[in-house]
Design an enzyme around this catalytic site. Structure first.
Site, PDB file in Angstrom:
ATOM      1  N   CYS A 125       4.271  -1.184   0.838  1.00  0.00           N
ATOM      2  CA  CYS A 125       3.092  -0.395   1.216  1.00  0.00           C
ATOM      3  C   CYS A 125       2.548   0.558   0.162  1.00  0.00           C
ATOM      4  O   CYS A 125       1.341   0.680   0.011  1.00  0.00           O
ATOM      5  CB  CYS A 125       3.396   0.416   2.474  1.00  0.00           C
TER       6      CYS A 125
ATOM      7  N   LYS B 259       0.212  -0.906  -2.629  1.00  0.00           N
ATOM      8  CA  LYS B 259      -0.894  -1.616  -1.980  1.00  0.00           C
ATOM      9  C   LYS B 259      -1.852  -0.627  -1.309  1.00  0.00           C
ATOM     10  O   LYS B 259      -3.072  -0.746  -1.429  1.00  0.00           O
ATOM     11  CB  LYS B 259      -0.315  -2.599  -0.957  1.00  0.00           C
TER      12      LYS B 259
END
EC number: 1.1.1.22
Length: 480
Positions: free
Chosen positions: A272, A275
């Site tokens: 995560c 990104k």
């Protein structure tokens, strides 16, 4: 009986639905996925992901009110609430390449939901998605609705791998975002009632859709920023002789700052952080906010700098060459207590050493040889596509061996890199390891898990991130 269906049986969908099933015995929960092998694994004794406590939860509920199935359309059609937890990889080409989220899988899920639904549905965004995704999904559902009503909610996950089950049992908060219309509020109430089975009401926060979507990106950006901040300080500590652990401890004692996420390391990883920040950068750029975009870009730049610095430190310490030398890599997962290797710093460190012609012997207690070989041969961002859509791995790299024992990995090695903070690495017999290594024996601790002085007393040349430098290393030219 309320029926919940979750599309996507990965790191988010599987554990989240298992805990909902455990805490809500009156609700039927079905997790669906097009991957037959993944669903088969969820129905077996060997679950497809490693997460402490997950096995017990799944085994308590599976076959009672928790089911895993490849019959996607039937279960979507029967559900009252549909969670969508599909891959949202970073785009690799076209508009926004390298930053924007690719919503291909999300869109196809939405079209399928519209296609098979015969009754009103609540559709819940569970994957991390860019702000305003709900609006796009809403348009697809509405324009294909055939008179069926869909309400879109954003319910971002805030799980930390390694403690996901704990986080689900006792979350800091559950965030539900929805439309500020009567139907939107009714949908929020329905999802809130599910979580209220075990989460105290004051921890369930209800917002508008956009606030919920942006809160997820902001939370991950803030956490990653803390890691990059302490890692930036680690470089300064090495240059000045300060100890980053002592600095972080002193800083963390300030209650406005707090002690969490202040451990210097080789860099952050996981599916995560990078990104979501890239996504945030893209949203800022699209909204004419270049200064804000550049601010968040810097968090990733410092992370990349830290990984490069670590590789450069290894090479320069070992007489400026690692060509043909065996280097043991201890740990490959992006952090302890998970088998997840997505965006792990170990990938970039290993690739950097391989580029310099090192021979790597890798050991991680939870990561398979196949996974390591894939990670070291896939292109950037390919990992975030479903397995059957990933490029086939080229022939495995010949300069890598994957072993199942730290002592085997370190035997005859010139150097050791610790890249994951597994507890077992603190308790290894380093006397035995030292005796079986080439001399001088180097140890590069990318997670600050060992006591540098104790290892120097054994005979190792030790580099620990952000700690006062070993005399051996101090005499070498500074590493950029």
């Amino acid at each position: 009986m309320v029926k919940i269906c979750c599309i996507g049986a990965g790191y988010v969908g599987g554990p989240t639905m298992a805990v909902i099933a455990l805490k809500c015995p009156s609700i039927e929960v079905v997790v669906v996925d097009i991957s037959v092998s993944r669903i088969t694994a969820w129905n077996s004794e060997q679950l497809p992901i490693y997460e402490p406590g997950l096995d017990e939860v799944v085994k308590q509920c599976r076959g009672k009110n928790l089911f895993f199935s490849v019959d996607v359309e039937r279960h979507v059609s029967e559900a009252d609430i549909i969670f969508v937890s599909v891959n949202t990889p970073t785009k690799t080409q076209g508009l926004g390449a390298g930053k924007a989220a690719d919503l291909t899988y999300w869109e196809s899920a939405a079209r399928m939901i519209a296609d098979v639904s015969k009754s009103d549905k609540i559709v819940v965004e569970k994957s991390t998605v860019p702000v305003k995704t709900a609006e796009a999904i809403e348009k697809i559902l509405t324009h294909n609705s055939k008179g069926i009503k869909f309400q879109i909610l954003s319910n971002p996950e805030f799980l930390a791998e390694g403690t996901a089950i704990e986080d689900l049992f006792s979350p800091d908060r559950v965030l539900i975002g929805g439309r500020e219309t009567p139907d939107g509020q009714k949908a929020i109430k329905a999802l809130k009632a599910v979580y209220a089975h075990w989460v105290p009401e004051e921890r369930i926060i209800c917002t508008n859709l956009w606030s919920a979507e942006l809160s997820k990106l902001a939370a991950n950006a803030f956490l990653a920023q803390r890691i990059s901040s302490v890692n930036a300080m680690s470089a300064l500590c090495e240059a000045t002789g300060a100890d980053v652990s002592q600095v972080a401890h002193a800083v963390g004692k300030d209650t406005r700052i707090g002690a969490k996420f202040l451990n210097a390391s080789v860099g952050f990883g996981g599916s995560c952080f990078q990104k979501d920040i890239l996504n945030l950068v893209y949203i800022c750029e699209c909204n004419g906010l270049p200064e804000v975009a550049n601010y968040w870009k810097q968090v990733i730049k410092v992370n990349d700098y830290q990984k490069n610095r670590f590789v450069n430190r290894i090479v320069s310490s070992m007489f400026n060459t690692v060509s043909g030398k065996k280097i043991a890599v201890l740990g490959f997962a992006f952090k302890k207590d998970t088998g997840d290797t997505r965006e792990t710093p170990a990938i970039d460190v290993c690739k950097g050493l391989i580029d310099d012609k090192a021979k790597l012997s890798i050991y991680d207690p939870q990561v398979t040889e196949d996974q390591i070989q894939r990670d070291l041969t896939l292109n950037k961002f390919d990992w975030d596509h479903p397995a059957h859509l990933q490029p086939l791995s080229p022939a495995s790299k010949k300069d890598i061996s994957v072993v199942w024992d730290a002592y085997e990995a370190t035997k005859d090695a010139h150097g050791i890199c610790i890249l994951t903070e597994w507890d077992e690495f603190k308790n290894l017999d380093y006397h035995k390891i030292y005796n079986n290594m080439q001399k001088p024996a180097f140890l590069f601790d990318g997670r600050n898990v060992v006591n540098p002085q104790k290892l120097r007393d054994i005979g190792f040349v030790v580099y620990s991130i952000g700690k006062p430098l070993d005399p051996w290393i101090k005499d070498l030219p500074a590493v950029a």
